[in-house]
Design a protein around this motif. Sequence first.
Motif, PDB file in Angstrom:
ATOM      1  N   ASN A 332     -67.332 -21.673 -30.177  1.00 10.21           N
ATOM      2  CA  ASN A 332     -66.770 -21.253 -29.137  1.00 10.21           C
ATOM      3  C   ASN A 332     -66.201 -19.949 -29.180  1.00 10.21           C
ATOM      4  OD1 ASN A 332     -67.121 -23.503 -27.580  1.00 10.21           O
ATOM      5  ND2 ASN A 332     -65.541 -24.664 -28.556  1.00 10.21           N
ATOM      6  N   ARG A 334     -65.416 -15.613 -28.809  1.00  9.97           N
ATOM      7  CA  ARG A 334     -65.012 -14.810 -27.498  1.00  9.97           C
ATOM      8  C   ARG A 334     -66.024 -13.404 -27.891  1.00  9.97           C
ATOM      9  NH1 ARG A 334     -60.452 -13.942 -24.326  1.00  9.97           N
ATOM     10  NH2 ARG A 334     -62.148 -13.367 -22.909  1.00  9.97           N
ATOM     11  N   ASP A 394     -59.920 -11.226 -28.802  1.00  7.58           N
ATOM     12  CA  ASP A 394     -59.756 -11.396 -27.495  1.00  7.58           C
ATOM     13  C   ASP A 394     -58.852 -10.370 -27.188  1.00  7.58           C
ATOM     14  OD1 ASP A 394     -57.131 -10.401 -28.764  1.00  7.58           O
ATOM     15  OD2 ASP A 394     -56.756 -12.024 -29.089  1.00  7.58           O
ATOM     16  N   SER A 429     -66.333  -5.993 -21.040  1.00 11.27           N
ATOM     17  CA  SER A 429     -66.967  -7.581 -20.652  1.00 11.27           C
ATOM     18  C   SER A 429     -67.063  -8.052 -21.712  1.00 11.27           C
ATOM     19  CB  SER A 429     -68.574  -8.118 -19.816  1.00 11.27           C
ATOM     20  OG  SER A 429     -69.080  -7.343 -21.133  1.00 11.27           O
ATOM     21  N   TYR A 431     -68.496 -12.726 -23.603  1.00 15.71           N
ATOM     22  CA  TYR A 431     -68.974 -13.510 -23.757  1.00 15.71           C
ATOM     23  C   TYR A 431     -68.281 -14.840 -23.858  1.00 15.71           C
ATOM     24  CZ  TYR A 431     -71.665 -17.182 -25.539  1.00 15.71           C
ATOM     25  OH  TYR A 431     -72.767 -18.697 -25.675  1.00 15.71           O
ATOM     26  N   PRO A 432     -68.604 -15.964 -22.964  1.00 12.18           N
ATOM     27  CA  PRO A 432     -69.151 -16.292 -22.247  1.00 12.18           C
ATOM     28  C   PRO A 432     -68.607 -16.125 -21.106  1.00 12.18           C
ATOM     29  CG  PRO A 432     -67.544 -18.252 -23.153  1.00 12.18           C
ATOM     30  CD  PRO A 432     -66.656 -16.480 -23.564  1.00 12.18           C
ATOM     31  N   GLU A 433     -67.287 -15.835 -20.485  1.00 11.97           N
ATOM     32  CA  GLU A 433     -67.075 -15.988 -19.470  1.00 11.97           C
ATOM     33  C   GLU A 433     -67.634 -15.127 -18.284  1.00 11.97           C
ATOM     34  OE1 GLU A 433     -63.231 -14.683 -22.019  1.00 11.97           O
ATOM     35  OE2 GLU A 433     -65.054 -15.514 -21.805  1.00 11.97           O
ATOM     36  N   ASP A 434     -68.257 -14.058 -18.365  1.00 10.20           N
ATOM     37  CA  ASP A 434     -68.438 -12.782 -18.012  1.00 10.20           C
ATOM     38  C   ASP A 434     -70.048 -12.560 -18.230  1.00 10.20           C
ATOM     39  OD1 ASP A 434     -65.832 -11.751 -17.343  1.00 10.20           O
ATOM     40  OD2 ASP A 434     -65.674 -10.550 -18.775  1.00 10.20           O
ATOM     41  N   GLN A 436     -73.531 -15.088 -19.844  1.00  8.59           N
ATOM     42  CA  GLN A 436     -74.283 -16.168 -20.318  1.00  8.59           C
ATOM     43  C   GLN A 436     -75.377 -15.265 -21.589  1.00  8.59           C
ATOM     44  OE1 GLN A 436     -72.982 -19.434 -22.291  1.00  8.59           O
ATOM     45  NE2 GLN A 436     -71.665 -18.714 -20.194  1.00  8.59           N
ATOM     46  N   THR A 464     -64.395  -8.195 -13.709  1.00  9.33           N
ATOM     47  CA  THR A 464     -63.333  -8.940 -12.651  1.00  9.33           C
ATOM     48  C   THR A 464     -64.609  -9.219 -11.908  1.00  9.33           C
ATOM     49  OG1 THR A 464     -62.961  -7.713 -11.496  1.00  9.33           O
ATOM     50  CG2 THR A 464     -61.924  -8.653 -13.018  1.00  9.33           C
TER      51      THR A 464
END
Length: 730
Positions: A332, A334, A394, A429, A431-434, A436, A464
């Motif tokens: 998990n 980023r 982050d 950008s 990974y993973p929110e922007d 996969q 965004t």
Amino acid sequence: MKFNFIDLKSYEAHNACRTLRLISFAGALLSPIITFFWYPPSGYFATVSCIIYILIFSSLFILTIKNNFVKNNAAFFLISLYIITSGATIFFAYVNNFMDIQLWLISFLLLITTFSMNNTKFIKVYLATMLILTISVLYLLKDPIVSREKSIIILVIFIVVGYTNIKLRITYQNILKEKEEHYRGLVESSLIGVFIIKNKRLIYINPYLEHLLGYSLEDLQDIDVINLFHGDDELDVFNTLNSGPNKSLDDHYQFRIHNKYGDIIHVEISFAFLNDENSVSFIGTVLDITKQKKAEEQIRHMAYYDALTSLPNRHMLTDYLSQRIVMNKANNHRVAVIFIDLDRFKLINDTLGHNYGDKLLQETALRLKSCIGQNDIVSRYGGDEFVIIIDNTDENSVSQISNRIVSQFVNPFKLGSREVYTTPSIGISFYPEDGQDVDTLIKNADTAMYRAKDNGKNNYQFYTMMLNKEVSRKMDLQTSLRKALDKNEFVLHYQPQFDLKSGLVYGLEALLRWESPSNGLVSPLEFIPLCEETGLIISIGEWVIDAACRQNKIWKEAGYPFNHIAVNVSAIQLKHPGFYYMLTDTLKKLGMDPQHLVLEVTESVMQDLNTSVVINKLISSGIRVAIDDFGTGYSSLRLLKNVKPSIIKIDPSFTRDIIKNNDSLVILKHILNMGHELNCIIIAEGIEYEQQVSLLNKLGCDIGQGYLFSKPLPGESIKKFFDDKLLTHF
């Protein structure tokens, strides 16, 4: 000691064994025949002799098959058999009246032959001498106990067979010697290393392998073969040497070896185990593949690294980012993708040349590498684009890195004798929110980078979802734009310009509108920049000029009272080599007076020296030029020196503020005075209130334009507009 590729002793022993086996078999078969059918019956003594012969020959035959000692020493047994047989023949034939001198002579020959069993030349002499002596004895003796003729025949057959066997052995030995020399020549002139190992010790290496290793065979006698190999390969070599005789020549191994001088050589080795009951032996070949490995490494470097900057290229970036995604799914963490584009790089590259552009990219690579940690990578994505991958991070850390990158571009780049400046536009950008996968993450970082450019460049932006929607709409608009002209989706609206003193219509400004079936009425502020980006502004601009000029002709012929139609043109249109000729041809084709056409050009466009030349050429041909949005640029006054416009259009920002802002009023007054001194007509844009009209009249402004008088109207509404204005002024 000289190494023999063919073991002559073994081959000779094998051949002698076969001959001994054949003679033993023949002796066991022929003994009873000769004893009972060739010679007269001689009773009990002959029978016992025959049985002894059969036992001797049968034993020899069995021993040639079963006993290794007999197999390996068959030549000795064969010569002994010759001697015993020839001696027995003479003994039984002349036992009663043998002459002493002949007995001693034959005995001496038998003794000499015994000590010379492998000397085939001496054996031939022995056989010939035996034949002569035996015949002479048979005819010199008075009363032999057996027939002279039969004895001679038997002895001659024996000697002929023996001689033939010896002759064949000599021939076979010569063939083996020729093969030995042939094999030696092939191996020792080969450009492939050849070696033979016995019990993990080298017993032979050819000259090529000596040259490759730098050692002679004598130097290697006290060296364990495994110690020649690279430490990381020793275990594989050990397992190979101890794997047993189940390998074939199809087995190839790639190892690294050390030569005498400490160099590492990449080799490909083939092994074949040899049949040796007493030891573990095998032969092998060694091929030097060092150049091949270097070529493979070079190809790999070319495939995964950028040739100019030596940074990882797009392929390696994709592989690396894919691995990071897989590894971080479990923990998990980023991963940040930082997309960097150099601002103004194309201008530098085109102006100074590709050599300077290449040096700038190389220096950029060094500066970017100094901004990241050892576990992060920076890659050249293509052109002037770079991508940085930051693992386990982050927003805070990435912001710090991005700020370091921006600060690295504050100082100029020294390219030889020149100094140049460039700035980075950065998109980020995560990974993973922007995203996969690799493509999505890079695409979204690229999208954020374009937002950084739109925000003035030299900054960074995080991706965004809203950006994605904007980009999707932009792509949809670009796709629709390419078909809009063919589908007649463009229309012109016209906004009147009024004489502030008389209240009559002075001119009309043609404004492009796009009525898209899928996107509705699209704002010019949204689609005009897209037209310029895609280059469609050339074809669309030609359509606008043609449509406006045609409409101008129609309305002029209808008697509508206005002076001109104004059309906005961009820098891209003015720089196009065919623009001037297209414009003059259109006017000529329609028979339109050039004075009835006004080209509106912004200050930023006119600052370009190349476009200034084209504008002056247009003015020389009678076409009027208006400076649009005057007063917003940093070099407005210089423009009036280089270009002689007919009209100056004051930016709406000044018009809006004149009621409340005294500074704007003062500036506007000076612009009006200066414009009139230069014989320019002054048009104030953005008029919305009567108070603005009153103040502008007092200041001496000539023309007004704005929603107070009229909004932009479609072509079909202009007739009604003019009819109304003929009855009443504004």
